[in-house]
Design an enzyme around this catalytic site. Structure first.
Site, PDB file in Angstrom:
ATOM      1  N   ARG A 103       0.854  -1.150  -0.044  1.00  0.00           N
ATOM      2  CA  ARG A 103      -0.136   0.053  -0.044  1.00  0.00           C
ATOM      3  C   ARG A 103       0.674   1.212   0.007  1.00  0.00           C
ATOM      4  NH1 ARG A 103      -4.171   1.489   4.460  1.00  0.00           N
ATOM      5  NH2 ARG A 103      -2.353   1.918   6.114  1.00  0.00           N
ATOM      6  N   THR A 107      -1.022   7.764  -1.042  1.00  0.00           N
ATOM      7  CA  THR A 107      -2.177   7.460  -1.516  1.00  0.00           C
ATOM      8  C   THR A 107      -3.143   6.367  -1.112  1.00  0.00           C
ATOM      9  OG1 THR A 107      -1.595   5.968  -3.077  1.00  0.00           O
ATOM     10  CG2 THR A 107      -1.344   8.088  -3.721  1.00  0.00           C
ATOM     11  N   ASP A 203       1.423  -0.896  12.613  1.00  0.00           N
ATOM     12  CA  ASP A 203       1.883  -1.720  11.357  1.00  0.00           C
ATOM     13  C   ASP A 203       2.108  -3.254  11.806  1.00  0.00           C
ATOM     14  OD1 ASP A 203       3.328  -2.954   9.179  1.00  0.00           O
ATOM     15  OD2 ASP A 203       3.237  -0.579   8.360  1.00  0.00           O
ATOM     16  N   ASP A 206       5.342  -4.700  10.216  1.00  0.00           N
ATOM     17  CA  ASP A 206       6.390  -4.265  11.044  1.00  0.00           C
ATOM     18  C   ASP A 206       6.514  -4.921  12.410  1.00  0.00           C
ATOM     19  OD1 ASP A 206       7.054  -2.362   9.072  1.00  0.00           O
ATOM     20  OD2 ASP A 206       6.601  -0.592  10.249  1.00  0.00           O
TER      21      ASP A 206
HETATM   22  N1  URA Z   1      -2.132  -1.980   7.819  1.00  0.00           N
HETATM   23  C1  URA Z   1      -1.536  -2.096   9.152  1.00  0.00           C
HETATM   24  O1  URA Z   1      -0.592  -2.821   9.274  1.00  0.00           O
HETATM   25  N2  URA Z   1      -2.124  -1.524  10.167  1.00  0.00           N
HETATM   26  C2  URA Z   1      -3.344  -0.534  10.070  1.00  0.00           C
HETATM   27  O2  URA Z   1      -3.697  -0.378  11.090  1.00  0.00           O
HETATM   28  C3  URA Z   1      -3.772  -0.547   8.751  1.00  0.00           C
HETATM   29  C4  URA Z   1      -2.943  -1.058   7.761  1.00  0.00           C
END
Ligand code: URA
Length: 212
Positions: A103, A107, A203, A206
């Site tokens: 992603r 954007t 995330d 991560d």
């Molecule tokens: N992707 C993620 O890892 N965390 C989010 O909060 C949204 C998308």
């Protein structure tokens, strides 16, 4: 589209530890697998079975076993990979296809860098693994890839979902009469301005892979 928010005290407990910013990567990975196994139990309620005849040490009897063709599990890389072990623990014979999607931070649009799906998904029950249903863009694109290959029975398993993502999926497939099911561990409050789920867990990729 059918949405199920799984509801179980053990799941709630594990989700709370998963969300906690103090939880380290090894614990996060282990908990993700456990949570996915619990969600997978719910997600596979409609998995196809067939009658088989067996003999116990005591008597002949009939039982049920998973029917062919085998279910297909599709983790969306990177973070969906952390869910694969928890899913295949429950269905070890499943075939695994892969989608790599990322992603854009500005954007929030997904782009695809890997597509290793089976050629023909006609008649296959497909389970997409993606921990965070945020804007819905990634999951919509993934479902479209599966539909292109003939899939008609698609279940997405997510750990957390945002109302915005659910609404985007509903809008994308409205009126198409597609049997799409979403199973999630929790429906959170909203997305923030950066597209993160609130309260969420940060995330997921991560945290799974030691970046934070
Ligand atoms: N992707 C993620 O890892 N965390 C989010 O909060 C949204 C998308």
């Amino acid at each position: 589209m059918k949405l199920t928010v799984a509801n179980h005290p053990l799941l709630a407990h594990k989700l709370t530890v998963l969300r906690d910013e103090k939880t380290n990567s090894p614990t996060f990975r282990a908990l993700t697998e456990e949570i996915v196994t619990l969600l997978a139990y719910e997600a596979t309620r409609e998995v196809r079975t067939e009658k088989v005849s067996i003999k116990t040490p005591v008597a002949a009897t009939e039982g049920l076993m998973l029917a062919k063709p085998k279910p297909v599990v599709v983790p969306i890389l990177r973070a969906g990979l952390g869910m694969l072990e928890g899913m295949t623990r429950l269905i070890p014979t499943a075939e695994v296809g892969f989608l790599g999607m990322i992603r854009d931070h500005e954007t929030l649009q997904p782009s695809t860098y890997a597509n290793r799906l089976p050629d023909d998904l006609t008649g296959r029950q497909c389970y997409i693994l993606d921990p965070m249903l945020a804007t819905g863009g990634t999951l919509i694109a993934a479902i479209e890839f599966l539909l292109e290959k003939g899939a008609k029975d698609i279940t997405a398993i997510t750990i957390l979902a945002a109302p915005e993502g659910i609404a985007a999926l509903e809008a994308a497939f409205a009126g198409k009469n597609l049997p799409i099911t979403i199973i999630t561990g929790a429906l959170d409050e909203k997305l923030n301005e950066k597209g993160y789920i609130v309260p969420g867990l940060g995330d997921a990729g991560d945290r799974l892979y030691g970046v934070v």
